[in-house]
Design a protein around this motif. Structure first.
Motif, PDB file in Angstrom:
ATOM      1  N   ASP A   1       2.796  -6.123 -26.651  1.00  0.00           N
ATOM      2  CA  ASP A   1       4.265  -6.307 -26.827  1.00  0.00           C
ATOM      3  C   ASP A   1       4.825  -7.048 -25.372  1.00  0.00           C
ATOM      4  O   ASP A   1       5.955  -6.957 -25.312  1.00  0.00           O
ATOM      5  CB  ASP A   1       4.909  -5.351 -27.516  1.00  0.00           C
ATOM      6  CG  ASP A   1       5.031  -4.190 -26.478  1.00  0.00           C
ATOM      7  OD1 ASP A   1       3.960  -4.173 -25.626  1.00  0.00           O
ATOM      8  OD2 ASP A   1       5.710  -3.026 -27.071  1.00  0.00           O
ATOM      9  N   ASP A   2       4.042  -6.855 -24.228  1.00  0.00           N
ATOM     10  CA  ASP A   2       4.636  -7.176 -22.979  1.00  0.00           C
ATOM     11  C   ASP A   2       4.546  -8.757 -22.862  1.00  0.00           C
ATOM     12  O   ASP A   2       4.883  -9.192 -21.636  1.00  0.00           O
ATOM     13  CB  ASP A   2       3.735  -6.526 -21.999  1.00  0.00           C
ATOM     14  CG  ASP A   2       4.417  -5.087 -21.595  1.00  0.00           C
ATOM     15  OD1 ASP A   2       5.313  -4.724 -22.095  1.00  0.00           O
ATOM     16  OD2 ASP A   2       3.663  -4.195 -21.149  1.00  0.00           O
ATOM     17  N   ASP A   3       3.920  -9.497 -23.484  1.00  0.00           N
ATOM     18  CA  ASP A   3       3.555 -10.790 -23.481  1.00  0.00           C
ATOM     19  C   ASP A   3       4.923 -11.555 -23.877  1.00  0.00           C
ATOM     20  O   ASP A   3       4.428 -12.762 -24.407  1.00  0.00           O
ATOM     21  CB  ASP A   3       2.382 -11.287 -24.170  1.00  0.00           C
ATOM     22  CG  ASP A   3       1.799 -12.313 -23.932  1.00  0.00           C
ATOM     23  OD1 ASP A   3       2.127 -12.675 -22.607  1.00  0.00           O
ATOM     24  OD2 ASP A   3       0.925 -13.100 -24.644  1.00  0.00           O
ATOM     25  N   ARG A   4       5.958 -11.117 -23.985  1.00  0.00           N
ATOM     26  CA  ARG A   4       7.337 -11.820 -24.131  1.00  0.00           C
ATOM     27  C   ARG A   4       7.858 -12.482 -22.730  1.00  0.00           C
ATOM     28  O   ARG A   4       7.674 -12.176 -21.815  1.00  0.00           O
ATOM     29  CB  ARG A   4       8.156 -10.830 -24.803  1.00  0.00           C
ATOM     30  CG  ARG A   4       7.600 -10.263 -26.188  1.00  0.00           C
ATOM     31  CD  ARG A   4       8.822  -9.543 -26.572  1.00  0.00           C
ATOM     32  NE  ARG A   4       8.785  -8.321 -25.657  1.00  0.00           N
ATOM     33  CZ  ARG A   4       9.140  -7.219 -25.798  1.00  0.00           C
ATOM     34  NH1 ARG A   4       9.299  -6.737 -27.136  1.00  0.00           N
ATOM     35  NH2 ARG A   4       9.395  -6.415 -24.983  1.00  0.00           N
ATOM     36  N   ALA A   5       8.511 -13.599 -23.130  1.00  0.00           N
ATOM     37  CA  ALA A   5       9.276 -14.244 -22.065  1.00  0.00           C
ATOM     38  C   ALA A   5      10.439 -13.268 -21.543  1.00  0.00           C
ATOM     39  O   ALA A   5      10.983 -12.608 -22.289  1.00  0.00           O
ATOM     40  CB  ALA A   5       9.804 -15.431 -22.447  1.00  0.00           C
ATOM     41  N   THR A   6      10.712 -13.408 -19.964  1.00  0.00           N
ATOM     42  CA  THR A   6      11.908 -12.519 -19.541  1.00  0.00           C
ATOM     43  C   THR A   6      13.065 -12.967 -19.994  1.00  0.00           C
ATOM     44  O   THR A   6      13.244 -14.238 -19.780  1.00  0.00           O
ATOM     45  CB  THR A   6      11.647 -12.348 -17.999  1.00  0.00           C
ATOM     46  OG1 THR A   6      10.497 -11.666 -17.913  1.00  0.00           O
ATOM     47  CG2 THR A   6      12.728 -11.507 -17.504  1.00  0.00           C
ATOM     48  N   PRO A   7      13.891 -12.369 -20.413  1.00  0.00           N
ATOM     49  CA  PRO A   7      15.275 -12.866 -20.853  1.00  0.00           C
ATOM     50  C   PRO A   7      16.064 -13.737 -19.578  1.00  0.00           C
ATOM     51  O   PRO A   7      15.723 -12.987 -18.562  1.00  0.00           O
ATOM     52  CB  PRO A   7      16.172 -11.758 -21.256  1.00  0.00           C
ATOM     53  CG  PRO A   7      15.268 -10.627 -21.617  1.00  0.00           C
ATOM     54  CD  PRO A   7      14.053 -11.049 -20.967  1.00  0.00           C
ATOM     55  N   ASP A   8      16.598 -14.766 -19.917  1.00  0.00           N
ATOM     56  CA  ASP A   8      17.168 -15.511 -18.511  1.00  0.00           C
ATOM     57  C   ASP A   8      18.371 -14.609 -17.807  1.00  0.00           C
ATOM     58  O   ASP A   8      18.441 -14.643 -16.453  1.00  0.00           O
ATOM     59  CB  ASP A   8      17.988 -16.715 -19.294  1.00  0.00           C
ATOM     60  CG  ASP A   8      18.359 -17.600 -18.200  1.00  0.00           C
ATOM     61  OD1 ASP A   8      17.576 -17.949 -17.554  1.00  0.00           O
ATOM     62  OD2 ASP A   8      19.794 -17.786 -18.278  1.00  0.00           O
ATOM     63  N   HIS A   9      18.777 -13.851 -18.383  1.00  0.00           N
ATOM     64  CA  HIS A   9      19.920 -13.017 -17.659  1.00  0.00           C
ATOM     65  C   HIS A   9      19.296 -12.066 -16.896  1.00  0.00           C
ATOM     66  O   HIS A   9      19.778 -11.581 -15.642  1.00  0.00           O
ATOM     67  CB  HIS A   9      20.788 -12.164 -18.614  1.00  0.00           C
ATOM     68  CG  HIS A   9      20.186 -10.809 -19.150  1.00  0.00           C
ATOM     69  ND1 HIS A   9      19.625 -11.259 -20.387  1.00  0.00           N
ATOM     70  CD2 HIS A   9      20.182  -9.757 -18.991  1.00  0.00           C
ATOM     71  CE1 HIS A   9      19.173  -9.922 -20.935  1.00  0.00           C
ATOM     72  NE2 HIS A   9      19.370  -9.273 -20.039  1.00  0.00           N
ATOM     73  N   LEU A  10      17.728 -11.632 -16.876  1.00  0.00           N
ATOM     74  CA  LEU A  10      17.183 -10.974 -16.043  1.00  0.00           C
ATOM     75  C   LEU A  10      16.628 -11.673 -14.647  1.00  0.00           C
ATOM     76  O   LEU A  10      16.082 -11.074 -13.932  1.00  0.00           O
ATOM     77  CB  LEU A  10      16.242 -10.017 -16.758  1.00  0.00           C
ATOM     78  CG  LEU A  10      16.576  -8.860 -17.783  1.00  0.00           C
ATOM     79  CD1 LEU A  10      15.426  -8.315 -18.460  1.00  0.00           C
ATOM     80  CD2 LEU A  10      17.456  -8.152 -17.121  1.00  0.00           C
ATOM     81  N   LEU A  11      16.480 -12.922 -15.006  1.00  0.00           N
ATOM     82  CA  LEU A  11      15.852 -13.729 -14.041  1.00  0.00           C
ATOM     83  C   LEU A  11      16.654 -14.174 -12.835  1.00  0.00           C
ATOM     84  O   LEU A  11      16.360 -14.315 -11.840  1.00  0.00           O
ATOM     85  CB  LEU A  11      15.167 -14.997 -14.604  1.00  0.00           C
ATOM     86  CG  LEU A  11      14.232 -14.864 -15.609  1.00  0.00           C
ATOM     87  CD1 LEU A  11      13.855 -16.346 -16.246  1.00  0.00           C
ATOM     88  CD2 LEU A  11      13.103 -14.290 -15.080  1.00  0.00           C
ATOM     89  N   HIS A  12      18.016 -13.923 -12.892  1.00  0.00           N
ATOM     90  CA  HIS A  12      19.069 -14.376 -11.584  1.00  0.00           C
ATOM     91  C   HIS A  12      19.055 -13.527 -10.884  1.00  0.00           C
ATOM     92  O   HIS A  12      19.203 -12.255 -11.205  1.00  0.00           O
ATOM     93  CB  HIS A  12      20.099 -14.906 -12.419  1.00  0.00           C
ATOM     94  CG  HIS A  12      19.995 -16.164 -13.155  1.00  0.00           C
ATOM     95  ND1 HIS A  12      19.735 -17.628 -12.955  1.00  0.00           N
ATOM     96  CD2 HIS A  12      20.060 -16.482 -14.636  1.00  0.00           C
ATOM     97  CE1 HIS A  12      19.491 -18.219 -13.781  1.00  0.00           C
ATOM     98  NE2 HIS A  12      19.621 -17.543 -14.918  1.00  0.00           N
ATOM     99  N   ALA A  13      19.141 -13.735  -9.622  1.00  0.00           N
ATOM    100  CA  ALA A  13      19.356 -12.753  -8.415  1.00  0.00           C
ATOM    101  C   ALA A  13      20.605 -12.199  -8.050  1.00  0.00           C
ATOM    102  O   ALA A  13      21.058 -10.887  -7.572  1.00  0.00           O
ATOM    103  CB  ALA A  13      18.583 -13.378  -7.342  1.00  0.00           C
ATOM    104  N   ARG A  14      21.570 -13.264  -8.394  1.00  0.00           N
ATOM    105  CA  ARG A  14      22.773 -13.016  -8.120  1.00  0.00           C
ATOM    106  C   ARG A  14      23.462 -11.797  -8.883  1.00  0.00           C
ATOM    107  O   ARG A  14      23.234 -11.499 -10.032  1.00  0.00           O
ATOM    108  CB  ARG A  14      23.915 -14.210  -8.293  1.00  0.00           C
ATOM    109  CG  ARG A  14      23.920 -15.106  -7.286  1.00  0.00           C
ATOM    110  CD  ARG A  14      25.042 -16.070  -7.163  1.00  0.00           C
ATOM    111  NE  ARG A  14      25.191 -16.847  -8.573  1.00  0.00           N
ATOM    112  CZ  ARG A  14      26.123 -17.085  -9.139  1.00  0.00           C
ATOM    113  NH1 ARG A  14      27.249 -16.383  -8.752  1.00  0.00           N
ATOM    114  NH2 ARG A  14      26.127 -17.659 -10.113  1.00  0.00           N
TER     115      ARG A  14
END
Length: 73
Positions: free
Chosen positions: A17-30
């Protein structure tokens, strides 16, 4: 040190179940704070010099805070 226990610093085996894409809101650094020219220079992997700070000021003026998002994952 016993070798029978796994090393806590090593990542564990990925689960199915860890083989999912990371949600976009977690990828941004700001974090919603103001982006400074120094932030942009450092994110670009450049030294903080007057020339690089001027480059960052121009880039922020053209692109706004999203200039930082383009440099960071």
């Amino acid at each position: 040190m016993s070798m029978s226990q796994p090393d806590a610093s090593r990542p564990s085996e990925p689960r199915a179940d860890d083989d999912r894409a990371t949600p976009d809101h977690l990828l941004h650094a700001r974090t919603g704070t103001e982006v400074s020219p120094e932030d942009l220079v450092l994110a670009a992997g450049r030294d903080v010099t007057p020339e690089n700070l001027e480059w960052a000021r121009r880039k922020l003026a053209e692109e706004g805070p999203s200039a930082l998002d383009k440099l960071l994952p």
